[in-house]
Every structure is written in structure tokens, then in C-alpha cells.
Design an enzyme around this catalytic site. Sequence first.
Site: not given
Ligand code: OAD
Length: 237
Positions: A26, A101, A117, A190
Site C-alpha cells: 500500500t 502479484i 497467488h 495481511s
Molecule cells: P487484505 O486487504 O485482506 O489485508 C491487508 C492488511 O494489511 C489489512 O489488515 C490492512 O489493514 C493491512 N495494511 C494495509 N496497509 C498497511 C501498511 N502500510 N502497513 C501494515 N499493514 C497494512 O490483503 P491480503 O491479506 O493480502 O487474493 O489478502 C489476501 C488475498 O485476498 C489476496 O492475495 C487476494 C485477495 O482476494 C486473490 O485475489 C486470490
Amino acid sequence: DKLARATEILKNAKYAVCLTGAGISTESGIPDFRSDRGYYTNFIPEDALSVGVLESNPQRFYKEGYTILKDLEGKEPNPGHVALAKMQEKGVIHEIITQNIDDLHQAAGAKQVLQVHGDASTARCERCNYREDFKAFDERVQSGEIPPKCPKCGGVMRTNVVLFGDAMPQAFDDAVRATEKADTMIVVGSSLKVMPVAYLPRMVEHLIIINKGTTPYDHNADVIFDGEASPILTELE
Ligand code: OAD
Ligand code: ZN
């Protein structure tokens, strides 16, 4: 303090791996999925990123889900990616397992990256597995060829990212194997809500979580940093 505790855990680790999610990118200007500013919260319905929609309604997939690929254009790694690459180079962590990705770990110099992924930078033919760079594939999409056809066999081309309903790639098996070897895991950015990747943190003895907001694993973690990843990773490195 927390930094000292996390450092101690990493120093004593026999084998440490890192698991990253959208939150590490992000700060590079790429939205995550589930936070206030995430894709699912604001821009795209969650099912748009599914094989079901890709196959039954390609026009809809290319209008909605495809935006996550287009948004990656021109994005650069941030200090969090750089810190992790350095920690890997020093041998503090071994594999970087990423749900992202965007290829930004590699762009920051990381060598052992398991992209569980898939990746956005390539497309593949569903029939003969012919590979094409995203740029060439996307030119065809933008010119209205939906879905793009395979230049070799005429089959349907698709992005190489894992969509809901897809089988997991080889990299996920590699990630399971690496995590089996590991006693320590750092999770960065995550929500740990998407299976099967979200099983991995259960397999280790020591867990460090760097994430804005809560995760289902907070009660299992040795140390939790609830904040921006890149300054914390830079300090830790
Ligand atoms: P999420 O959006 O579910 O989680 C991201 C986390 O990172 C959230 O809890 C945010 O609060 C946190 N966050 C955001 N910016 C941050 C920063 N600068 N520092 C620390 N934390 C921060 O994303 P993922 O867990 O990656 O898959 O999601 C998993 C999968 O869901 C993805 O790979 C994608 C999606 O559907 C597919 O499309 C198959
Ligand atoms: Zn083909």
C-alpha cells in the site's frame, strides 16, 4: 520493547520465513483488499476475482477484476520491500512467501520469493500453456479482444494470477514445505483471512505480526506491531 523482542526471536530462530500480503505494497500506492481503502471495500465486488466470472462473463471480469492488474503499472518497491530483501540477503529470513502479484519483492532485490497467488506480469494459454508478457496481452485486451486468443493454438488466454476457484500453484506447495522447516514466521500486511495461505501461520512456533489492524492470529503471536509496515521493517532490519 517490541522491537527488542522481535529481534531476539529472529536471532534465536533456526529457520525464519516471511509471509506478506497486500499491506506491504500500500505504501507503493497499490490498494489492499479489505481495509477502508481496499478494493473490496470500495471498488470491486469480491466475486469479480473468480474463475466463475472469468469464464461465464469475461466482459465483466475485464471491466471489474482486471483493474487490479492495470493498477500495478509503474509501481515501485517501498522501503519495506527493501528491508525484507536485505534481511533475506543477510540470512535472517529465508523464503519470502507472498500473496501479492506485483513482483515488488523481486524488484527490491529479494531472491527467494514464493508467489503463492501467481503473478500479474504474465498471461498464459489455458489449453497449451503458451506464455505472454502482460504488456502484449493487455494491448490485445485494450483493443477489445476479450478474452485474448492464444497465438499458438487459438485457446483462451488468461492472467497468471490465482483467482478464487483456481487450484493453488506449485509455489504454494513450496511455501508449505518451507514453513514446515521453519520455527519462526513474520507476517507483514495481511488480514490472514484467505485460505489456504492463512493456514501457514499455524505451522510455526514463533510468530511476529506487522499489520495495521487485527488478524485471526493475534492471540498466537509473540509480538504484534499494529502500524505502517515500512518504518517497522526498516528498524527491524
Ligand atoms: P487484505 O486487504 O485482506 O489485508 C491487508 C492488511 O494489511 C489489512 O489488515 C490492512 O489493514 C493491512 N495494511 C494495509 N496497509 C498497511 C501498511 N502500510 N502497513 C501494515 N499493514 C497494512 O490483503 P491480503 O491479506 O493480502 O487474493 O489478502 C489476501 C488475498 O485476498 C489476496 O492475495 C487476494 C485477495 O482476494 C486473490 O485475489 C486470490
Ligand atoms: Zn495455446
